[in-house]
Design a protein around this motif. Structure first.
Motif, mmCIF file in Angstrom:
data_model
loop_
_atom_site.group_PDB
_atom_site.id
_atom_site.type_symbol
_atom_site.label_atom_id
_atom_site.label_comp_id
_atom_site.label_asym_id
_atom_site.label_seq_id
_atom_site.Cartn_x
_atom_site.Cartn_y
_atom_site.Cartn_z
ATOM 1 N N ASP A 181 88.039 5.058 -41.827
ATOM 2 C CA ASP A 181 88.668 4.210 -40.810
ATOM 3 C C ASP A 181 89.781 3.422 -41.501
ATOM 4 O O ASP A 181 89.567 2.320 -42.011
ATOM 5 N N THR A 182 90.966 4.007 -41.541
ATOM 6 C CA THR A 182 92.080 3.389 -42.266
ATOM 7 C C THR A 182 92.524 2.080 -41.617
ATOM 8 O O THR A 182 93.024 1.189 -42.308
ATOM 9 N N ASP A 183 92.343 1.953 -40.308
ATOM 10 C CA ASP A 183 92.697 0.694 -39.633
ATOM 11 C C ASP A 183 91.800 -0.440 -40.133
ATOM 12 O O ASP A 183 92.266 -1.540 -40.435
ATOM 13 N N TYR A 184 90.511 -0.145 -40.226
ATOM 14 C CA TYR A 184 89.539 -1.164 -40.633
ATOM 15 C C TYR A 184 89.795 -1.630 -42.064
ATOM 16 O O TYR A 184 89.864 -2.829 -42.341
ATOM 17 N N PHE A 185 89.936 -0.674 -42.980
ATOM 18 C CA PHE A 185 90.112 -1.046 -44.384
ATOM 19 C C PHE A 185 91.533 -1.510 -44.688
ATOM 20 O O PHE A 185 91.797 -1.999 -45.784
ATOM 21 N N GLY A 186 92.422 -1.372 -43.718
ATOM 22 C CA GLY A 186 93.767 -1.906 -43.881
ATOM 23 C C GLY A 186 93.927 -3.295 -43.296
ATOM 24 O O GLY A 186 95.023 -3.860 -43.309
ATOM 25 N N SER A 187 92.826 -3.858 -42.772
ATOM 26 C CA SER A 187 92.914 -5.153 -42.086
ATOM 27 C C SER A 187 92.166 -6.265 -42.813
ATOM 28 O O SER A 187 91.903 -7.321 -42.237
ATOM 29 N N GLY A 188 91.808 -6.043 -44.078
ATOM 30 C CA GLY A 188 91.086 -7.065 -44.832
ATOM 31 C C GLY A 188 91.942 -8.290 -45.119
ATOM 32 O O GLY A 188 93.173 -8.224 -45.116
ATOM 33 N N SER A 189 91.287 -9.413 -45.388
ATOM 34 C CA SER A 189 91.977 -10.674 -45.657
ATOM 35 C C SER A 189 91.874 -11.033 -47.138
ATOM 36 O O SER A 189 90.794 -11.388 -47.625
ATOM 37 N N SER A 190 92.991 -10.971 -47.833
ATOM 38 C CA SER A 190 93.034 -11.346 -49.245
ATOM 39 C C SER A 190 92.690 -12.822 -49.424
ATOM 40 O O SER A 190 91.947 -13.196 -50.338
ATOM 41 N N ILE A 191 93.212 -13.655 -48.539
ATOM 42 C CA ILE A 191 92.983 -15.105 -48.636
ATOM 43 C C ILE A 191 91.498 -15.419 -48.525
ATOM 44 O O ILE A 191 90.948 -16.222 -49.291
ATOM 45 N N ARG A 192 90.834 -14.774 -47.572
ATOM 46 C CA ARG A 192 89.408 -15.031 -47.358
ATOM 47 C C ARG A 192 88.590 -14.625 -48.584
ATOM 48 O O ARG A 192 87.689 -15.355 -49.012
ATOM 49 N N ALA A 193 88.906 -13.470 -49.165
ATOM 50 C CA ALA A 193 88.158 -12.997 -50.333
ATOM 51 C C ALA A 193 88.384 -13.898 -51.541
ATOM 52 O O ALA A 193 87.438 -14.256 -52.253
ATOM 53 N N ARG A 194 89.621 -14.278 -51.779
ATOM 54 C CA ARG A 194 89.926 -15.115 -52.949
ATOM 55 C C ARG A 194 89.319 -16.514 -52.808
ATOM 56 O O ARG A 194 88.883 -17.116 -53.797
ATOM 57 N N ALA A 280 86.220 -4.926 -47.209
ATOM 58 C CA ALA A 280 87.619 -4.809 -46.771
ATOM 59 C C ALA A 280 88.450 -5.983 -47.280
ATOM 60 O O ALA A 280 89.594 -5.805 -47.731
ATOM 61 N N ASP A 281 87.888 -7.190 -47.241
ATOM 62 C CA ASP A 281 88.594 -8.374 -47.741
ATOM 63 C C ASP A 281 88.838 -8.271 -49.245
ATOM 64 O O ASP A 281 89.931 -8.576 -49.738
ATOM 65 N N LEU A 282 87.815 -7.836 -49.976
ATOM 66 C CA LEU A 282 87.933 -7.743 -51.432
ATOM 67 C C LEU A 282 88.982 -6.709 -51.838
ATOM 68 O O LEU A 282 89.772 -6.939 -52.758
ATOM 69 N N LEU A 283 89.010 -5.572 -51.150
ATOM 70 C CA LEU A 283 90.011 -4.547 -51.463
ATOM 71 C C LEU A 283 91.421 -5.080 -51.225
ATOM 72 O O LEU A 283 92.344 -4.790 -51.992
ATOM 73 N N ALA A 284 91.582 -5.858 -50.161
ATOM 74 C CA ALA A 284 92.900 -6.430 -49.853
ATOM 75 C C ALA A 284 93.334 -7.446 -50.905
ATOM 76 O O ALA A 284 94.530 -7.627 -51.152
ATOM 77 N N ALA A 285 92.356 -8.116 -51.520
ATOM 78 C CA ALA A 285 92.663 -9.164 -52.502
ATOM 79 C C ALA A 285 93.012 -8.608 -53.875
ATOM 80 O O ALA A 285 93.538 -9.324 -54.731
ATOM 81 N N ALA A 286 92.739 -7.328 -54.103
ATOM 82 C CA ALA A 286 92.895 -6.743 -55.438
ATOM 83 C C ALA A 286 94.358 -6.543 -55.819
ATOM 84 O O ALA A 286 95.161 -6.093 -55.008
ATOM 85 N N ASN A 287 94.676 -6.863 -57.054
ATOM 86 C CA ASN A 287 95.969 -6.475 -57.625
ATOM 87 C C ASN A 287 95.916 -5.034 -58.116
ATOM 88 O O ASN A 287 96.928 -4.330 -58.122
ATOM 89 N N VAL A 288 94.712 -4.617 -58.524
ATOM 90 C CA VAL A 288 94.482 -3.229 -58.936
ATOM 91 C C VAL A 288 93.075 -2.827 -58.499
ATOM 92 O O VAL A 288 92.113 -3.558 -58.742
#
Length: 409
Positions: A181-194, A280-288
């Motif tokens: 589900d590319t929509d789902y995993f493309g909608s994570g929040s970097s701010i929330r995870a960090r 999803a949030d954690l993946l969005a927060a990653a630099n790598v």
């Protein structure tokens, strides 16, 4: 087209990767405009008949904490028997245009033989090889199933495709990447995870998945010795459960002990198993994002589902090419490939992304494009429908709608 998808595990929760894959496959077929029913032995939704993501779900046993211990085998047998009788009934009554079995369960082998005798169209989705000991125990249901279905859909490497070509040379085979589900995993929040990690500014290197030597997590931890020499502020976040039986050494490695031994306390953090929104949030927060799988026979067959999720997040990826990833993805365009089992080269790849913004932006942008081209559940659904129609001679003979899927299912 009316499609039945059948699985013998708990659904939609449980079954780990298999449950997630079946969910995405059913969603992809439903999004393509078809009526889809997922029948499973054990359901984790309320009631035995439910609606989910555009398709319907039918179960023969409802998941319950009370159905454990001594009574668990009874409910397992009840679920398997219910599945077999239902498959034989819908095959005989021609309720569906095609039936798709997920995995090589013995009940599917029996139903597939009946389907071939009655000239019904059936498929099987396979993502891994069945262990030899299970083949012998289950009267080689995998081979019986493969020889009696109309189409085999492979979600893995050419090793898996060649295996089915060998045991079922007369059955057509289609190789696809497991759907995401590319929509789902493309909608994570970097701010929330960090914010949750309390690491607002640090460069984050992230691994999400099962923790084992087979996945190369020990190699990833060792690579951080070299990463912090060049990028001292970098942190490694490892999210997922530790595998109890490691395929390489049998027992789990002491990963936290390894971190202490290498002097990486305060650099490497373990989150434990996360819920999907948290992933999803954690993946969005990653630099790598890192996929450090090692070269081992157990890794040569099943495609890593996490790669599709990684790509969809838009974060750049360093990965080994284990399981023929180079067939689907291009080095330094979609991902950055590194040598399996080499912590120094892995560290170099991580540092290249952390220090080269042009490369990082390129991988982020092209990774999302690759996820939608290769891994998206809608692409999977369209390709499977095309294959079924071609297999049936190019003209899909849809059954008269005497009985809509909404009733009597």
């Amino acid at each position: 087209m009316r499609i039945l998808m059948a699985g013998t595990f708990s659904f939609p929760e449980g079954g780990d990767g298999a449950s997630r894959a079946l969910h995405m496959q059913a969603k992809g077929l439903a999004q393509a405009g078809h009526e889809v029913l997922v029948a499973v032995c054990c359901g984790t939704l309320e009631g035995r008949k439910s609606d989910l993501d555009g398709f319907k779900v039918k179960s023969f046993v409802s998941s319950s904490k009370d159905r454990k211990g001594m009574v668990a085998p009874f409910f397992w047998i009840y679920g398997q028997l219910g599945m077999l009788l239902y498959l034989l009934y819908v095959t005989l009554a021609r309720r569906f245009d095609t039936i798709i079995y997920y995995g090589a369960a013995p009940v599917f082998a029996i139903a597939a033989v009946a389907g071939k005798f009655l000239k019904r169209h059936t498929c099987v989705v396979e993502g891994d090889l069945m262990a030899v000991r299970w083949q012998k125990l289950l009267f080689n249901s995998e081979e019986i199933l493969a020889r009696n279905v109309s189409l085999i859909i492979v979600g893995g490497s050419s090793v898996l495709e060649q295996h089915f070509t060998k045991i079922a040379p007369n059955t057509k085979c289609l190789r696809l990447w497991p759907p995401t589900d590319t929509d789902y995993f493309g909608s994570g929040s970097s701010i929330r995870a960090r914010k949750k990690l309390n690491l607002s500014d640090a460069p984050l290197i992230v691994y999400a998945g099962a923790i084992s030597k087979l996945e190369g997590v020990d190699v990833l931890i060792e690579s951080m010795k070299y990463v912090i020499e060049k990028c001292p502020e970098a942190k490694l976040i490892i999210a997922g459960p530790i595998v109890e039986h490691d395929a390489i050494i049998g027992k789990p490695l002491d990963y936290k002990g390894l971190v202490e031994e290498l002097g990486l306390a305060g650099v490497v953090f373990f989150t434990g198993k996360l819920l999907m929104p948290e992933v999803a949030d954690l993946l969005a927060a990653a630099n790598v994002l890192v996929n450090p799988k090692v070269e081992h026979p157990a890794n040569w067959v099943a495609a890593p589902i996490k790669i599709g999720e990684y790509l969809a997040s838009g974060s750049p990826i360093v990965t080994t090419s284990v399981c023929e990833l180079e067939v689907w993805l291009s080095d330094r365009r979609d991902v950055l490939f590194c040598k399996a089992g080499d912590s120094v080269e892995l560290a170099k790849g991580i540092c290249d992304i952390l220090t080269d913004t042009v490369l990082s932006d390129q991988l982020s942008r092209q990774g999302v494009i690759a996820s939608r081209r290769v891994c998206d559940f809608r692409v999977w659904g369209i390709k499977v429908i095309e294959a079924i129609e071609m297999d049936k001679g190019g003209q899909m003979r849809t059954l008269p709608k005497k009985m809509p899927l909404g009733r009597n299912w």
